[in-house]
Write an enzyme that holds these catalytic residues in place. Structure first.
Site, PDB file in Angstrom:
ATOM      1  N   ALA A   1      38.885  38.335  50.564  1.00 54.91           N
ATOM      2  CA  ALA A   1      37.948  38.445  49.933  1.00 54.91           C
ATOM      3  C   ALA A   1      37.416  37.442  48.790  1.00 54.91           C
ATOM      4  CB  ALA A   1      38.242  39.645  48.707  1.00 54.91           C
TER       5      ALA A   1
ATOM      6  N   LEU B   1      37.673  34.825  43.637  1.00 51.84           N
ATOM      7  CA  LEU B   1      38.419  34.659  44.834  1.00 51.84           C
ATOM      8  C   LEU B   1      39.668  35.580  45.083  1.00 51.84           C
ATOM      9  CD1 LEU B   1      37.715  30.951  44.883  1.00 51.84           C
ATOM     10  CD2 LEU B   1      36.285  32.833  45.860  1.00 51.84           C
ATOM     11  N   CYS B   2      39.911  35.923  46.318  1.00 62.12           N
ATOM     12  CA  CYS B   2      41.321  36.745  46.410  1.00 62.12           C
ATOM     13  C   CYS B   2      42.209  35.850  47.086  1.00 62.12           C
ATOM     14  CB  CYS B   2      40.819  37.904  47.529  1.00 62.12           C
ATOM     15  SG  CYS B   2      42.311  38.838  48.271  1.00 62.12           S
ATOM     16  N   LEU B   3      43.182  35.408  46.130  1.00 59.94           N
ATOM     17  CA  LEU B   3      44.195  34.631  46.581  1.00 59.94           C
ATOM     18  C   LEU B   3      45.523  35.150  45.833  1.00 59.94           C
ATOM     19  CD1 LEU B   3      42.572  31.104  45.672  1.00 59.94           C
ATOM     20  CD2 LEU B   3      42.654  32.178  47.772  1.00 59.94           C
TER      21      LEU B   3
END
Length: 170
Positions: A132, A96-98
């Site tokens: 993303a 995960l895009c964080l």
């Protein structure tokens, strides 16, 4: 989950082990509302979490299982965050895009903890920002996935081993 851990050849540093053990003790003493978490019994760098869908959200009643994969030098580097259970919010088994994940090491702060990572994930789950690893679905689709989440999780051996009290039939 070792295929997600590019640092498998690097054993965790002493500081990493100490920090992760301390953070788990802290979470055990002060549980996070709607979140359960435990390290893998065989790998301190692999943590497993469950987010319990909050009331009055499309996720209500859902049980969402995922992993945090820490780097050998945590807290100097952020973990990977993955979701296993379909939620209608995140792609499954994708990083995960964080800002709190290894997608954005430039925004990572070593002062952040596992608790803050999980709280950030919970907050992001309720948000509609697209990034993303996230997907866009309707609230109805999220509700349907919430009702199917436990059936999905019960097919996952690791989930059943680490969270047997959730996996038991009612």
């Amino acid at each position: 989950m070792s295929e997600h851990n590019s640092d498998i050849v690097h054993p965790p540093t002493k500081d990493c082990i100490t920090r992760l053990k301390r953070e788990f003790q802290e979470i055990s003493k002060n549980p996070i509302e709607n979140i359960l978490v435990t390290p893998s019994p065989s790998n301190i760098l692999e943590w497993h979490y469950v987010i319990l869908g909050a009331s009055n959200t499309p996720y209500e009643g859902g049980v969402y299982y995922g992993q945090l994969i820490f780097k050998y030098n945590y807290p100097l580097s952020p973990p990977s965050i993955l979701m296993t259970t379909p939620s209608g919010r995140f792609e499954t088994q994708k990083r995960l895009c964080l800002s709190i994940s290894d997608y954005h090491p430039e925004s990572w702060s070593p002062s952040w903890s596992t608790s803050s990572i999980l709280l950030g994930l919970l907050s992001f789950m309720s948000d509609n920002e697209v990034t993303a690893g996230s997907i866009v679905t309707t609230n109805d689709e999220k509700r349907i996935l919430a009702t199917k989440s436990m059936d999905f999780n019960k097919k996952n051996k690791t989930f059943c081993e680490l969270f047997p009290y959730l996996a038991m039939d009612e």
